[in-house]
Design an enzyme around this catalytic site. Structure first.
Site, PDB file in Angstrom:
ATOM      1  N   ALA A 125      -4.958 -20.012  48.467  1.00 22.80           N
ATOM      2  CA  ALA A 125      -5.185 -21.562  47.980  1.00 22.80           C
ATOM      3  C   ALA A 125      -6.127 -21.266  46.786  1.00 22.80           C
ATOM      4  O   ALA A 125      -7.263 -20.609  46.981  1.00 22.80           O
ATOM      5  CB  ALA A 125      -5.454 -22.363  49.103  1.00 22.80           C
ATOM      6  N   GLY A 126      -6.007 -22.107  45.914  1.00 24.50           N
ATOM      7  CA  GLY A 126      -6.834 -22.257  44.887  1.00 24.50           C
ATOM      8  C   GLY A 126      -6.931 -21.427  43.678  1.00 24.50           C
ATOM      9  O   GLY A 126      -7.391 -21.569  42.590  1.00 24.50           O
ATOM     10  N   LYS A 141       3.040 -18.971  59.272  1.00 25.67           N
ATOM     11  CA  LYS A 141       1.794 -19.150  58.483  1.00 25.67           C
ATOM     12  C   LYS A 141       1.413 -20.407  59.072  1.00 25.67           C
ATOM     13  O   LYS A 141       1.995 -21.340  58.982  1.00 25.67           O
ATOM     14  CB  LYS A 141       2.163 -19.116  56.937  1.00 25.67           C
ATOM     15  CG  LYS A 141       0.653 -19.194  56.126  1.00 25.67           C
ATOM     16  CD  LYS A 141       0.845 -19.689  54.647  1.00 25.67           C
ATOM     17  CE  LYS A 141      -0.383 -20.207  54.211  1.00 25.67           C
ATOM     18  NZ  LYS A 141      -0.175 -20.961  53.066  1.00 25.67           N
ATOM     19  N   GLY A 143      -3.901 -26.039  45.525  1.00 22.11           N
ATOM     20  CA  GLY A 143      -3.403 -26.340  44.176  1.00 22.11           C
ATOM     21  C   GLY A 143      -4.467 -26.986  43.040  1.00 22.11           C
ATOM     22  O   GLY A 143      -3.940 -27.338  41.837  1.00 22.11           O
TER      23      GLY A 143
END
Length: 262
Positions: free
Chosen positions: A191-192, A104, A165
């Site tokens: 993400a998020g 990744k 985050g």
């Protein structure tokens, strides 16, 4: 009869779960292991900076001892790399230590917002693809960059929904929609995502999978939250495959007046 969802595969490898999990922020490695099992995930990302690759069994970097490589595909990530050279070095180190040659790719030089560097990410991806890595790049929701990375041979593209985050959900919805429309490889929203509803929204949009870490790891009960995300991912994908009803400008009665009333 329950219909099976369409096949989800990355680089020719088939996975049953479309929920990928990160391993940071858990209160203990043991709780992380329990949560992975509860989630049903089959791909688990591990930050190379948190893993002991030396074989010295460092008690402060022993996360890999809690992840069964027979049960999960361990996906090393280059989180913390600030440029292409550093990311490539970390990927080579992981491969030399015997981890799967999957990576990744994360390059985010700004420690405040952790936004990925598009120039360095593309440069690193080109090198790693040439070296035979299966590359899953974390990117901003940039359709042009996504296409360039696919052309370079990456196995997926992983656009962010919002900053890492942040738990703000799909702030990049329209850009992700374009990426999905143009994709020739799986699209993993990364993400998020702070709530199961965010994951369901991404799947309803047509994403192939989502990656979640913070929202699960910091929950009061990470195992229950992991199950909630797994159910949301499955439901969102099923809704996408069946076809989500499109918004209408005017009302449409669910019980229309018909002639039999008269």
């Amino acid at each position: 009869m329950v219909n099976e969802l369409s096949i989800f595969a990355i680089a020719g490898r088939v996975f049953r779960s479309r929920l990928l999990l990160g391993t940071g922020k858990f209160s203990s490695p043991g709780l992380m292991r329990q949560t992975l099992a509860a989630s049903g995930a089959e791909i688990v990302t591990v930050a190379l900076r948190r893993a002991d690759l030396s074989g010295s069994r460092d008690p402060f970097a022993n996360i890999l001892e809690f992840i069964d490589p027979e049960r999960y595909l361990i996906l090393p990530n280059t989180s913390g790399a600030i440029n292409a050279a550093e990311a490539v070095r970390l990927a080579r180190l992981a491969a030399a230590a015997g981890l799967p040659k999957w990576i990744k790719l994360e390059i985010h030089p700004d420690p405040r917002y952790l936004l990925p560097d598009p120039v360095e990410t593309l440069a690193a991806a080109e090198v790693l693809v040439r070296e035979g890595f299966v590359v899953l790049p974390y990117i901003n929701a940039d359709p042009v960059l996504a296409k360039r990375l696919q052309d370079a041979g990456t196995a997926t593209v992983m656009p962010l929904g919002s900053p890492i985050g942040s738990s703000r959900g799909l702030e990049t919805r329209e850009q992700i929609r374009i990426i999905i429309e143009q994709a020739t490889v799986p699209v993993v929203v990364d993400a998020g995502l702070g709530a199961p509803s965010h994951a369901a929204e991404a799947m309803e949009l047509g994403a192939d999978a989502v990656l979640v870490n913070t929202a699960i790891a910091v929950a009061q009960d990470p195992c229950r939250m992991a199950r909630a995300f797994a159910e949301a991912v499955h439901g969102g994908r099923e809704a996408y495959e069946v076809g989500v009803a499109q918004p209408q400008a005017a009302a449409s009665a669910t019980s229309p007046i018909t002639a039999f009333v008269n």
